[in-house]
Design a protein around this motif. Structure first.
Motif, mmCIF file in Angstrom:
data_model
loop_
_atom_site.group_PDB
_atom_site.id
_atom_site.type_symbol
_atom_site.label_atom_id
_atom_site.label_comp_id
_atom_site.label_asym_id
_atom_site.label_seq_id
_atom_site.Cartn_x
_atom_site.Cartn_y
_atom_site.Cartn_z
ATOM 1 N N ASP A 164 50.693 25.986 -44.014
ATOM 2 C CA ASP A 164 51.806 25.922 -44.719
ATOM 3 C C ASP A 164 51.684 25.649 -46.358
ATOM 4 O OD1 ASP A 164 53.216 26.523 -42.488
ATOM 5 O OD2 ASP A 164 54.099 24.535 -42.089
ATOM 6 N N PRO A 177 51.437 35.599 -48.736
ATOM 7 C CA PRO A 177 52.383 36.225 -47.881
ATOM 8 C C PRO A 177 53.469 35.253 -47.478
ATOM 9 C CG PRO A 177 50.266 35.540 -46.816
ATOM 10 C CD PRO A 177 50.156 35.249 -48.410
ATOM 11 N N GLY A 178 54.705 35.748 -47.056
ATOM 12 C CA GLY A 178 55.658 35.067 -46.436
ATOM 13 C C GLY A 178 55.219 34.535 -45.088
ATOM 14 N N TRP A 179 55.796 33.272 -44.783
ATOM 15 C CA TRP A 179 55.201 32.502 -43.635
ATOM 16 C C TRP A 179 55.503 33.191 -42.232
ATOM 17 C CZ3 TRP A 179 57.052 30.612 -38.869
ATOM 18 C CH2 TRP A 179 56.530 29.527 -38.544
ATOM 19 N N GLU A 180 56.650 33.941 -42.115
ATOM 20 C CA GLU A 180 56.607 34.490 -40.751
ATOM 21 C C GLU A 180 55.784 35.756 -40.670
ATOM 22 O OE1 GLU A 180 60.728 35.819 -40.120
ATOM 23 O OE2 GLU A 180 61.455 33.835 -40.157
ATOM 24 N N LEU A 184 49.984 28.617 -48.183
ATOM 25 C CA LEU A 184 50.823 29.557 -48.615
ATOM 26 C C LEU A 184 51.855 29.459 -49.609
ATOM 27 C CD1 LEU A 184 51.769 31.199 -44.940
ATOM 28 C CD2 LEU A 184 50.074 31.740 -46.632
ATOM 29 N N GLY A 185 52.054 27.963 -49.761
ATOM 30 C CA GLY A 185 53.037 27.574 -50.681
ATOM 31 C C GLY A 185 52.653 26.705 -51.874
ATOM 32 N N GLU A 190 49.873 36.796 -54.668
ATOM 33 C CA GLU A 190 50.962 36.374 -54.042
ATOM 34 C C GLU A 190 50.957 36.182 -52.627
ATOM 35 O OE1 GLU A 190 55.539 38.014 -53.350
ATOM 36 O OE2 GLU A 190 54.175 39.484 -54.741
#
Length: 206
Positions: free
Chosen positions: A69, A88-91, A72-73, A86
């Motif tokens: 987490d 990737p989105g969490w899901e 990714l952020g 960029e």
């Protein structure tokens, strides 16, 4: 336990010393190849290089949900890869990672079957697990409740037990008819299978 000859022991020590260590970009924990998850920046964005075979600079992250987490952020990916990327989105990331862990487990189970390390079916599993008691048991998620209860009573202490796939899927992976429970005898492959199952549980539950 039989000891390796001195020459072989020295070779093994050198190989271990040569094994490069990587650091998690979130917590800075160090690990050898396979202990951390490698990410690279591919033509279409960030890719999980789960088998660590793709070319290019990699960023590494623990298999701890909190580390993933954070990676990714927090902009850590761009810093580690030394280019603007960029995240990737969490899901999407978790879906890709889950698929790759499942495929690795499937491949390892298939290898164990070809190596003659797999016992399939209730009776065979009970006999083999009692015989050595330190392998890996895989139970289909749709196994009948009464059969699962019998397994819990009869299984030997020390067996690593995991739920995975349906009976149809498990049979397909092994090239067999539908099967509700299998046992992988103690081996290096069994250790690798256990490691992947523990990672799967940590990340996705089950």
């Amino acid at each position: 336990m039989k000891r390796l000859p001195p020459r072989n022991r020295r070779k093994l020590k050198r190989n271990r010393e040569k094994m490069p260590e990587r650091s998690c970009i979130a917590c800075r924990k160090k690990g050898e190849k396979g202990e951390l998850i490698k990410l690279i920046n591919g033509p279409d964005g960030i890719v999980i290089d789960y088998l660590e075979k793709l070319p290019g600079r990699g960023a590494y992250v623990c298999d701890e949900p909190a580390c993933i987490d954070k990676a990714l952020g927090s902009g850590q990916l761009s810093k580690a890869l030394r280019e603007k990327v960029e995240a990737p989105g969490w899901e999407a990331f978790h879906a890709e990672l889950r698929g790759k862990v499942e495929r690795k487990i499937n491949a390892l189970l298939g290898m164990a079957r070809k190596a003659g390390l797999v016992a399939a079916g209730f009776d065979a599993v009970v006999i083999e697990s009692r015989k050595e008691g330190s392998g890996v048991m895989v139970v289909a998620t749709d196994l009948a409740g009464n059969t699962e209860d019998k397994l819990k009573i009869t299984e030997a202490a020390g067996v690593a037990r995991f739920g995975f796939s349906t009976k149809d899927e498990l049979g397909f992976i092994l090239g067999l008819r539908p099967v509700g429970v299998i046992y992988i005898r103690k081996s290096t492959l069994a250790d690798s299978i256990k490691k992947e199952f523990l990672r799967f549980q940590k990340l996705f539950g089950g």
